[in-house]
Motif scaffolding. Structure first.
Motif, PDB file in Angstrom:
ATOM      1  N   THR A 176       0.845  -1.194   0.000  1.00 11.02           N
ATOM      2  CA  THR A 176       0.000   0.000   0.000  1.00 11.02           C
ATOM      3  C   THR A 176       0.881   1.244   0.000  1.00 11.02           C
ATOM      4  O   THR A 176       1.876   1.309   0.722  1.00 11.02           O
ATOM      5  N   PHE A 177       0.487   2.241  -0.815  1.00 10.28           N
ATOM      6  CA  PHE A 177       1.327   3.427  -0.928  1.00 10.28           C
ATOM      7  C   PHE A 177       0.509   4.631  -1.356  1.00 10.28           C
ATOM      8  O   PHE A 177      -0.610   4.512  -1.881  1.00 10.28           O
ATOM      9  N   ARG A 178       1.072   5.800  -1.109  1.00 10.52           N
ATOM     10  CA  ARG A 178       0.456   7.070  -1.496  1.00 10.52           C
ATOM     11  C   ARG A 178       1.397   7.824  -2.432  1.00 10.52           C
ATOM     12  O   ARG A 178       2.611   7.603  -2.451  1.00 10.52           O
ATOM     13  N   LEU A 179       0.794   8.717  -3.207  1.00 10.06           N
ATOM     14  CA  LEU A 179       1.525   9.646  -4.062  1.00 10.06           C
ATOM     15  C   LEU A 179       1.366  11.043  -3.474  1.00 10.06           C
ATOM     16  O   LEU A 179       0.621  11.227  -2.506  1.00 10.06           O
ATOM     17  N   PRO A 180       2.033  12.053  -4.018  1.00 14.56           N
ATOM     18  CA  PRO A 180       1.983  13.392  -3.405  1.00 14.56           C
ATOM     19  C   PRO A 180       0.583  14.006  -3.318  1.00 14.56           C
ATOM     20  O   PRO A 180       0.357  14.884  -2.487  1.00 14.56           O
ATOM     21  N   SER A 181      -0.358  13.588  -4.158  1.00 12.17           N
ATOM     22  CA  SER A 181      -1.705  14.147  -4.095  1.00 12.17           C
ATOM     23  C   SER A 181      -2.715  13.115  -4.557  1.00 12.17           C
ATOM     24  O   SER A 181      -2.371  12.170  -5.277  1.00 12.17           O
ATOM     25  N   GLU A 182      -3.976  13.292  -4.168  1.00  9.52           N
ATOM     26  CA  GLU A 182      -5.036  12.385  -4.596  1.00  9.52           C
ATOM     27  C   GLU A 182      -5.256  12.476  -6.109  1.00  9.52           C
ATOM     28  O   GLU A 182      -5.583  11.479  -6.755  1.00  9.52           O
ATOM     29  N   ASP A 183      -5.089  13.652  -6.664  1.00 15.00           N
ATOM     30  CA  ASP A 183      -5.231  13.796  -8.114  1.00 15.00           C
ATOM     31  C   ASP A 183      -4.197  12.963  -8.854  1.00 15.00           C
ATOM     32  O   ASP A 183      -4.496  12.294  -9.860  1.00 15.00           O
TER      33      ASP A 183
END
Length: 362
Positions: free
Chosen positions: A301-308
């Motif tokens: 599981t990971f995130r990027l700098p923004s939801e967009d």
């Protein structure tokens, strides 16, 4: 990969081994010379007897289970087990310990509480948004069992080492990492797993239960909710989900005969996960959501700098033949589920895409 198939990172129902799908395709209209599909043969026939018995034998051989353990096939998924476990194992005056490491643990706890069972939540990682696995837990030595969720698909955490319960049998939801690594089975009184994440299609849950816990099934609960009912009838008290059991049998055959067992499967799973985690650790663009010592080898599981950017990442990945990368609706972000059947080539393709996407958008 075949030209018309994508790299499948769905969390469940999830990828199945291509050789298994090809074997199903080849025999679907005429299974084992019967002149019928596996979906048409009687569950009382020798053809299906051979399927379910072979699945049981392979499961016991792969996990090194002795004769104290029964392998059952139950409908209702792992979610049905959340209520069946306390219903079968906890009588008047009995208590059990639960560790809460996220959504599925929370649901299991709720189902025991609905029945008014005497359970105790002995540890929780909710204080840090379920991003880690608790350590140093003090279990009740008089508990009938200690319940854990071995791998957490939504939060991307996994028990790297199973807890010391001082002899209290562990009951574990292994829906998303069963058969992914060797186990010290002596610690476990029961293991249960919905098939659709790591060993087959939706429709069946494998329940592995030790004789002493099986003997606790009371006679005053509904027949189809007793483990003893399934054990006494080889999981065929009523019509089982024959196709799902058949596919599980083929996946276990693939694990034994193509992969070579749990040691080799575990090494491959570690290699796949390390490719993604090592890259994310040196990137300032991607951020893993699980704490390093609790990371799952099954669900990255990971995130990027923004939801967009996350929405763009998921959409462009699909355009490039990489599917199922959207995070669970309850947490957002991105998730790559890299279960046993996910080939190394798929992870390498994802890694190449992640690097390209970072160069374009970082």
């Amino acid at each position: 990969m075949k030209a018309d198939r994508i790299h499948n990172f769905n969390a469940g129902p999830a990828a199945l081994p291509l050789p298994v799908l090809e074997e199903i395709q080849e025999s679907f209209l005429n299974f084992a010379g019967s002149g019928m599909s596996i979906t048409e043969v009687s569950h009382r026939s020798k053809w299906f007897d051979d399927v379910i018995n072979d699945a049981v034998v392979r499961a016991k051989r792969i996990l090194k289970l002795d004769d104290r353990y029964h392998v059952l096939f139950v409908q209702g998924g792992a979610s049905m087990q959340f209520c069946m476990i306390p219903m079968n194992l906890l009588g008047a005056g009995d208590t059990a310990d639960y560790v809460n490491t996220g959504t599925w643990s929370t649901k299991a706890i709720k189902e025991a509480e609905i029945q008014g069972k005497a359970i105790r939540v002995v540890a929780s990682s909710e204080d840090r948004n379920f991003s880690y696995i608790p350590e140093g837990i003090a279990f009740n030595p008089n508990a009938v069992y200690a319940h854990i969720t071995s791998n957490n698909t939504i939060k991307g955490t996994q028990w790297a080492q199973f807890p010391d319960t001082s002899g209290v049998p562990i009951v574990s939801d292994m829906s998303s990492d069963i058969f992914s690594r060797p186990l010290d089975v002596e610690k476990f009184g029961m293991i249960y797993a919905g098939a659709q994440k790591n060993m087959g299609p939706a429709g069946v849950c494998m329940v592995i239960i030790r004789e002493d816990l099986l003997g606790r099934s009371p006679k005053d609960i509904p027949t189809m909710l007793r483990y003893s009912t399934f054990a006494e009838k080889n999981s065929m008290f009523n019509t089982p989900p024959c196709f799902s059991v058949y596919t599980v049998q083929l996946v276990l055959k693939w694990l034994e005969e193509t992969i070579g067992g749990l040691d080799k499967m575990a090494a491959l799973n570690r290699k796949k996960a390390d490719l993604l985690y090592d890259y994310m650790d040196q990137s300032e663009f991607y951020r893993g959501t699980a704490e390093k010592n609790s990371r799952s080898l099954m669900n990255v599981t990971f995130r990027l700098p923004s939801e967009d950017l996350e929405k763009t990442f998921v959409a462009e990945a699909l355009e490039n033949g990489l599917g199922g990368l959207k995070g669970h609706r309850s947490v957002g972000g991105c998730r790559a589920s890299i279960y046993n059947p996910t080939p190394l080539a798929s992870v390498e393709a994802l890694l190449d895409f992640m690097k390209t996407f970072e160069r374009k958008n970082g």
